[in-house]
Structure formats: structure tokens, C-alpha cells
Design a protein around this motif. Structure first.
Motif, PDB file in Angstrom:
ATOM      1  N   GLY A 284       0.822  -1.198   0.000  1.00 41.74           N
ATOM      2  CA  GLY A 284       0.000   0.000   0.000  1.00 41.74           C
ATOM      3  C   GLY A 284       0.857   1.250   0.000  1.00 41.74           C
ATOM      4  N   ASP A 285       0.212   2.392  -0.062  1.00 39.53           N
ATOM      5  CA  ASP A 285       0.905   3.685  -0.068  1.00 39.53           C
ATOM      6  C   ASP A 285       1.894   3.789  -1.224  1.00 39.53           C
ATOM      7  OD1 ASP A 285       1.020   6.216   0.913  1.00 39.53           O
ATOM      8  OD2 ASP A 285       2.036   5.725   2.774  1.00 39.53           O
ATOM      9  N   GLY A 286       1.612   3.067  -2.332  1.00 40.03           N
ATOM     10  CA  GLY A 286       2.466   3.105  -3.510  1.00 40.03           C
ATOM     11  C   GLY A 286       3.747   2.314  -3.399  1.00 40.03           C
ATOM     12  N   VAL A 287       3.854   1.456  -2.398  1.00 42.78           N
ATOM     13  CA  VAL A 287       5.086   0.698  -2.167  1.00 42.78           C
ATOM     14  C   VAL A 287       4.856  -0.777  -2.503  1.00 42.78           C
ATOM     15  CG1 VAL A 287       6.775  -0.070  -0.472  1.00 42.78           C
ATOM     16  CG2 VAL A 287       5.907   2.271  -0.401  1.00 42.78           C
ATOM     17  N   SER A 288       5.653  -1.276  -3.444  1.00 46.22           N
ATOM     18  CA  SER A 288       5.593  -2.693  -3.818  1.00 46.22           C
ATOM     19  C   SER A 288       6.993  -3.279  -3.820  1.00 46.22           C
ATOM     20  CB  SER A 288       4.971  -2.879  -5.213  1.00 46.22           C
ATOM     21  OG  SER A 288       3.620  -2.479  -5.204  1.00 46.22           O
ATOM     22  N   ILE A 289       7.100  -4.556  -3.490  1.00 47.36           N
ATOM     23  CA  ILE A 289       8.375  -5.252  -3.488  1.00 47.36           C
ATOM     24  C   ILE A 289       8.263  -6.410  -4.470  1.00 47.36           C
ATOM     25  CG2 ILE A 289       9.950  -6.673  -2.122  1.00 47.36           C
ATOM     26  CD1 ILE A 289       9.094  -5.058   0.331  1.00 47.36           C
ATOM     27  N   GLN A 290       9.217  -6.507  -5.372  1.00 47.62           N
ATOM     28  CA  GLN A 290       9.237  -7.599  -6.328  1.00 47.62           C
ATOM     29  C   GLN A 290      10.123  -8.725  -5.828  1.00 47.62           C
ATOM     30  OE1 GLN A 290      10.559  -6.580 -10.266  1.00 47.62           O
ATOM     31  NE2 GLN A 290       9.873  -8.490 -11.164  1.00 47.62           N
ATOM     32  N   VAL A 291       9.684  -9.957  -6.031  1.00 48.65           N
ATOM     33  CA  VAL A 291      10.427 -11.138  -5.611  1.00 48.65           C
ATOM     34  C   VAL A 291      11.019 -11.796  -6.848  1.00 48.65           C
ATOM     35  CG1 VAL A 291      10.325 -13.339  -4.401  1.00 48.65           C
ATOM     36  CG2 VAL A 291       8.819 -11.462  -3.695  1.00 48.65           C
ATOM     37  N   VAL A 292      12.346 -11.977  -6.856  1.00 48.33           N
ATOM     38  CA  VAL A 292      13.014 -12.585  -8.007  1.00 48.33           C
ATOM     39  C   VAL A 292      13.876 -13.738  -7.515  1.00 48.33           C
ATOM     40  CG1 VAL A 292      13.013 -10.452  -9.330  1.00 48.33           C
ATOM     41  CG2 VAL A 292      14.978 -10.992  -7.870  1.00 48.33           C
ATOM     42  N   ALA A 293      14.311 -14.566  -8.429  1.00 45.79           N
ATOM     43  CA  ALA A 293      15.194 -15.677  -8.079  1.00 45.79           C
ATOM     44  C   ALA A 293      16.531 -15.114  -7.618  1.00 45.79           C
ATOM     45  CB  ALA A 293      15.379 -16.592  -9.273  1.00 45.79           C
ATOM     46  N   PRO A 294      17.212 -15.793  -6.674  1.00 47.05           N
ATOM     47  CA  PRO A 294      18.493 -15.291  -6.151  1.00 47.05           C
ATOM     48  C   PRO A 294      19.597 -15.380  -7.184  1.00 47.05           C
ATOM     49  CG  PRO A 294      18.021 -17.477  -5.272  1.00 47.05           C
ATOM     50  CD  PRO A 294      16.808 -17.052  -6.040  1.00 47.05           C
TER      51      PRO A 294
END
Length: 294
Positions: A284-294
């Protein structure tokens, strides 16, 4: 009541008046059951809630409740319970596997309880009195009674479970994995390896004594919509081994999980969800986290 348990894949919900064990397929029910049991619900109220949508949608469960000298248990599916009663430690075995509906028993004078569900056991005994944990077995012993369960004698004191913020009694992740199971891409482009517990929030805080095992990630929140310690991402265990899992820590405005090929999911507080590469965690609040392979 203080229980000892061994980690596994089933969900164990431990409250003051009732204990519920649910299979891994019932993750969607867990938050509501925890809320009910944590509020002090007893046997009848908890059972009514469990079967309110019908037994067809509930392949297995365990419900145990003690009131005074009386212990009540209901089992269904691949679950087993063993009760020692009386001065002679007579053992009553209750097996739910062959039941078409469920098996229900009421016992008096119970001094020991051993619950067991299918799945692999973690090697270490942990203890808790209330909370939400992943289990394969659980034991309760009347104070002053020596324990001997599951084919081995328990020696010394079981290791206490280290509660995580907002997840009462949940067992710890491995302190640090040999290599990261995922990588997080933050809004500013910075990356964070998931090789330990990662706490994300507006001003995340960690319990004293675990600073070296936990990574804190601060994210902006212009409108204060993101909670101070909003969510946790960590290496998974059991069925989630080798992957990262995310858990909303009771945030005020919630967390939205977007995964490739899956519908959007609003995370339930205290219930971990496995992450796959390409996932996006929206705080929320315009904050997103992307999850990628290590």
C-alpha cells in the motif's frame, strides 16, 4: 496449559480453552480459527465454527478442550490422539483416519495428551502455551508427571519457541541459510537477499537478542498507511523449504500478494504464503516489493 510440539506441515492453533490442528490444505481457515480460539472459545463454539460449512470441505482436523477434570476430543482424517488417564496411566487411543464423519470422546482424569498428524517431524521439541504454529505432533503433561512420548524419553527442558512479531508462538525460521532462497527488489531498486528473517515496514523493529539474525528494511510511507513492522519475508521450512514465504504481521491496512498465474491474494495476518519468482508484494501507499530468483 503448556504444550511441547515438533514442527511439521499441519497448523496448530493453541488457545486457553481449546487446541485445533488443521491440515496444510486448510490455510484459508487458519486466521479465523486463531481469532476465535485466541479469544477464549471453548469446545462447542469452536466445533460449530469448524463444521459450519460442512464436513465435505474439511478433510481432517483435531479439536481438544479441557475443562476441569474433563477432556473432550474430536478427530477426523489422518490424525491420532493418545490419552493417559488415572493413576495407572491407562492409555486411550483415538484414531480419526477411518472415520467417515468424526470420532468424538470425552475422558476424565487425563494426565497426558499426545496428538499426532501425518507428515515429517522436526527433530527439536519446542514449547508454547498459546499461539499459531506448524506442527507434526504435540504433547501435554500434567505438571509433575514425567513425559515419555513418541517412542523416546524427553530429557531436560524443551527449547522454547521464539515468537515472531505479530505471530504468537510461530516457530523460528532457520537463523541464516547457506544461500538466499529469493531476492527482493525494493522500490528504489535496492536488492535484499532472503537468507534470514527480513522485516519490512515504515520503522521495523526486532526483538532484543535476535538483531544478528534479522534484517530490517525500511520503506517510505508518505501517508502513514504502512505499519511500523508491516510484514515478514523469510526462508520457508517444511513444505515451503527452499522457497521464501511472506507473512503479514497484523498490519493496519493489509498486504496484497500478486503472483504469476494466480489471482490476487489479500494476506491473512499470521498466515504464511509461499512466494514464487515474479511475485509482487504490495504494502500500500504506492510501495511494492518484487520477488526474483536469487
Amino acid at each position: 496449559m503448556t504444550w511441547s510440539y515438533r514442527g511439521g506441515e499441519w497448523f496448530g492453533v493453541f488457545g486457553e480453552n481449546a487446541v485445533v490442528v488443521l491440515p496444510p490444505t486448510e490455510k484459508a481457515r487458519v486466521a479465523a480459527v486463531w481469532e476465535l480460539v485466541d479469544a477464549g472459545a471453548g469446545f462447542d463454539e469452536t466445533l460449530d465454527a469448524l463444521i459450519s460449512s460442512g464436513l465435505r470441505d474439511l478433510p481432517g482436523f483435531v479439536l481438544v478442550s479441557r475443562e476441569g477434570d474433563e477432556t473432550r476430543v474430536v478427530l477426523r482424517g489422518e490424525a491420532y490422539a493418545h490419552f493417559a488417564t488415572g493413576a495407572g496411566d491407562d492409555v486411550v487411543h483415538v484414531d480419526g483416519d477411518s472415520a467417515t464423519t468424526w470420532v468424538e470422546r470425552t475422558l476424565t482424569g487425563v494426565t497426558r495428551i499426545h496428538l499426532e498428524v501425518s507428515g515429517e517431524h522436526a527433530p527439536e521439541d519446542l514449547v508454547l502455551s498459546r499461539g499459531l504454529v506448524r506442527i507434526a505432533s504435540a504433547d501435554w503433561d500434567e505438571p509433575g508427571v514425567d513425559t515419555d512420548h513418541d517412542g523416546h524419553t524427553q530429557r531436560g527442558t524443551p527449547t522454547p519457541a521464539r515468537p515472531l512479531p505479530g505471530i504468537p508462538g510461530q516457530p523460528p525460521a532457520p537463523p541464516v541459510t547457506a544461500r538466499p532462497v529469493a531476492r527482493l527488489v525494493l522500490p528504489d531498486g535496492e536488492t535484499v537477499d532472503v537468507d534470514r528473517v527480513v522485516l519490512v515496514g515504515r520503522a521495523p523493529e526486532v526483538r532484543a537478542g535476535t538483531e544478528g539474525e534479522t534484517r530490517l528494511v525500511r520503506v517510505p510511507s508518505p501517508h502513514q498507511e504502512i505499519s511500523s513492522t508491516h510484514l515478514e519475508i523469510r526462508p520457508g521450512s517444511g513444505a515451503d523449504h527452499g522457497s521464501a514465504v511472506v507473512t503479514d504481521l497484523g498490519s493496519t491496512n493489509g498486504t496484497l500478494l500478486l503472483q504469476p498465474g494466480l489471482p490476487p491474494e489479500d494476506l491473512r495476518a499470521g498466515v504464511a504464503a509461499q512466494l514464487i519468482p515474479g511475485a509482487v508484494v504490495d504494502l500500500g501507499d504506492g510501495v511494492s516489493i518484487q520477488v526474483v530468483a536469487p
